[in-house]
Design a protein around this motif. Structure first.
Motif, short mmCIF file in Angstrom:
data_model
loop_
_atom_site.label_atom_id
_atom_site.label_comp_id
_atom_site.label_asym_id
_atom_site.label_seq_id
_atom_site.Cartn_x
_atom_site.Cartn_y
_atom_site.Cartn_z
N GLU A 210 -4.85 3.96 17.20
CA GLU A 210 -3.70 4.82 17.45
C GLU A 210 -3.91 5.53 18.78
N SER A 211 -3.02 5.31 19.72
CA SER A 211 -3.19 5.91 21.04
C SER A 211 -1.83 6.27 21.62
N ALA A 212 -1.85 7.28 22.52
CA ALA A 212 -0.61 7.68 23.18
C ALA A 212 -0.05 6.56 24.04
N LYS A 213 -0.95 5.77 24.63
CA LYS A 213 -0.51 4.65 25.47
C LYS A 213 0.28 3.64 24.67
N PHE A 214 -0.19 3.32 23.48
CA PHE A 214 0.54 2.34 22.68
C PHE A 214 1.86 2.92 22.18
N LEU A 216 3.70 4.79 23.74
CA LEU A 216 4.64 4.68 24.86
C LEU A 216 5.37 3.34 24.81
N THR A 217 4.65 2.27 24.47
CA THR A 217 5.31 0.95 24.35
C THR A 217 6.27 0.94 23.17
N VAL A 218 5.92 1.64 22.08
CA VAL A 218 6.80 1.71 20.91
C VAL A 218 8.09 2.42 21.26
N LEU A 219 7.98 3.56 21.91
CA LEU A 219 9.16 4.34 22.29
C LEU A 219 10.03 3.57 23.28
N THR A 220 9.40 2.84 24.18
CA THR A 220 10.15 2.00 25.13
C THR A 220 10.92 0.92 24.39
N ASP A 221 10.30 0.34 23.36
CA ASP A 221 10.97 -0.67 22.56
C ASP A 221 12.20 -0.09 21.88
N LEU A 222 12.11 1.13 21.34
CA LEU A 222 13.25 1.78 20.70
C LEU A 222 14.40 1.95 21.70
N LYS A 239 -3.70 13.34 20.88
CA LYS A 239 -3.67 13.89 22.24
C LYS A 239 -2.80 13.02 23.15
N GLY A 240 -1.88 13.65 23.86
CA GLY A 240 -1.03 12.93 24.80
C GLY A 240 0.24 12.38 24.20
N PHE A 241 0.40 12.55 22.89
CA PHE A 241 1.59 12.02 22.21
C PHE A 241 2.86 12.66 22.78
N ASP A 242 2.82 13.98 22.97
CA ASP A 242 3.99 14.69 23.47
C ASP A 242 4.36 14.22 24.87
N THR A 243 3.36 13.90 25.69
CA THR A 243 3.63 13.41 27.04
C THR A 243 4.30 12.03 26.99
N ALA A 244 3.83 11.18 26.06
CA ALA A 244 4.42 9.84 25.92
C ALA A 244 5.89 9.94 25.53
N ILE A 245 6.21 10.83 24.60
CA ILE A 245 7.60 11.00 24.18
C ILE A 245 8.44 11.55 25.32
N ALA A 246 7.91 12.53 26.02
CA ALA A 246 8.67 13.15 27.11
C ALA A 246 8.99 12.17 28.23
N SER A 247 8.15 11.18 28.43
CA SER A 247 8.39 10.22 29.51
C SER A 247 9.53 9.26 29.19
#
Length: 408
Positions: A210-214, A216-222, A239-247
């Motif tokens: 489980e990582s913020a980087k991955f 990011l790919t999930v949110l991009t897919d949505l 850690k970094g989850f909020d940054t991934a969502i915000a991007s």
């Protein structure tokens, strides 16, 4: 048709009558109807070949070329079918296609139903033996369950609604065989609450960790599948989850999961103190407002912080991401800080996967989870409790963001 293929109905009738008096079954292993079904199927195959040769034969370029034999499972028990061949190899059987080993679609559906509620291949084979008089091998059962893969892929890529009021993003760990080794994999799930007040599993994904980087790919897919806006996202403490969502969704409110934070705190406290700590922390997230919640957290820090710093300090460090729910009315607030939806979903997954041990592949894991989701989605057809009040509050708070999306 040659004489060797002619069926003696009179002899079959006499044998069947005799068998009935002897107590033999009509179907299943050595069932009385098996010879008749075999004859019907082989006659149909011969007829198909006759039609094929009539349509395709040029002078002496194509003709019969013997037969092949294969074992198939049917409601009348196991059958050994002889399928005609042609010299050019252009004949494709229709009534019993190549590589098909089961004749009844109902049986395939039965297998999928049993598999989808957590039965192992051994359990399914035992059930079929008891009910139908024959069993299927692991490879045959895999061939059946693999038939859901195209539907699963279509579901994974389906278009989504343009806006979801709440989304829960979380991962659950499983063991999967990979390159001859058993490794830990994370199954990511995204659950959304639509404007109609209905929960949906938007997607499932697997990765090594489980990582913020991955994420990011999930949110991009949505987003690629049509999601334009997420009002509120409820996530774990990665850690970094909020940054991934915000991007990807910059206006989305990010709420760290209170239940995850509680569990992390409980890991560092002896069992005999857990009830007291839980009651003290409850004064934090059930406070009337953010300021009162922080004051109560400082009281908890003073009481527990010196003895168990790892149980309390993360609450202070993550307070900005743990406290956004205080900005909303009680009905929305409760939906944000509780994880009944995610917990209920994971409970259903564990219920059917707990006996599986290590999955043979990521796809094997995903196809079982997909079948669980299809069953779960039936229960989720009902509208979320107290939805009218919740959506009225959403409509006021997020008026500009909601009004441009379809509202049912």
């Amino acid at each position: 048709m040659t004489n060797e293929n002619e069926f003696d109905f009179e002899a079959f009738k006499q044998a069947a009558i005799k068998g009935l008096y002897e107590g033999k079954p009509l179907t299943g292993e050595n069932g009385l109807f098996a010879p008749l079904l075999k004859h019907f199927l082989e006659s149909a195959l011969e007829g198909e070949m006759d039609g094929h040769l009539a349509q395709t034969r040029l002078p002496e370029q194509n003709r019969r070329n013997g037969k092949t034999t294969k074992q198939v499972k049917s409601s009348a028990g196991p059958l050994e079918l002889q399928t005609p061949r042609d010299r050019t190899g252009s004949y494709q059987p229709q009534i019993v296609p190549k590589r098909q080993v089961i004749l009844t679609p109902q049986l395939e559906q039965k297998v999928l139903s049993l598999y989808g509620v957590g039965n192992s291949y051994a359990d399914i084979s035992k059930h079929l033996l008891e009910m139908y008089g024959y069993s299927l091998s692991d490879s045959e059962l895999t061939a059946i369950t693999d038939k859901v893969i195209p539907a699963m892929r279509e579901w994974q890529n389906r278009p989504l609604e343009s806006l979801y009021t709440l989304v829960w993003l979380d991962g659950i760990y499983y063991k999967v065989r990979h390159d001859g080794k058993v490794v830990t994999r994370v199954l990511y799930s995204v659950i959304g609450l639509s404007l109609a007040g209905k929960k949906q599993v938007l997607g499932i994904y697997t990765a090594e960790s489980e990582s913020a980087k991955f994420w990011l790919t999930v949110l991009t897919d949505l987003k690629q599948r049509g999601v334009e806006d997420l009002l509120i996202s409820c996530v774990d403490g990665l850690k970094g989850f909020d940054t991934a969502i915000a991007s990807v969704f910059p206006t989305t409110t990010v709420q760290l999961c209170i239940v995850h934070q509680l569990r992390n705190s409980f890991r560092f406290v002896p069992d005999k103190y857990l009830k007291d700590l839980a009651n003290d922390l409850k004064t934090v997230y059930q406070a009337s407002n953010r300021e009162q919640g922080l004051e109560n957290l400082l009281v908890v820090q003073e009481k527990w912080g010196s003895a168990y710093p790892k149980a309390v300090q993360p609450w202070l460090e993550k307070w900005e991401l743990l406290s956004p729910f205080f900005d909303y009315p009680p009905a929305i607030r409760k939906a944000m800080y509780t994880t009944n939806t995610v917990e209920g979903y994971h409970r259903q997954l564990r219920k059917v996967t707990k006996t599986k041990g290590a999955f043979s592949s990521d796809v094997a894991l995903q196809k079982l989870v997909y079948l669980v989701i299809q069953n779960l989605q039936i229960k989720w057809e009902t509208t979320t409790y107290n939805w009218k009040e919740i959506i009225n509050q959403f409509s006021i708070i997020f008026e500009e963001r909601i009004k441009s999306h379809r509202f049912e």
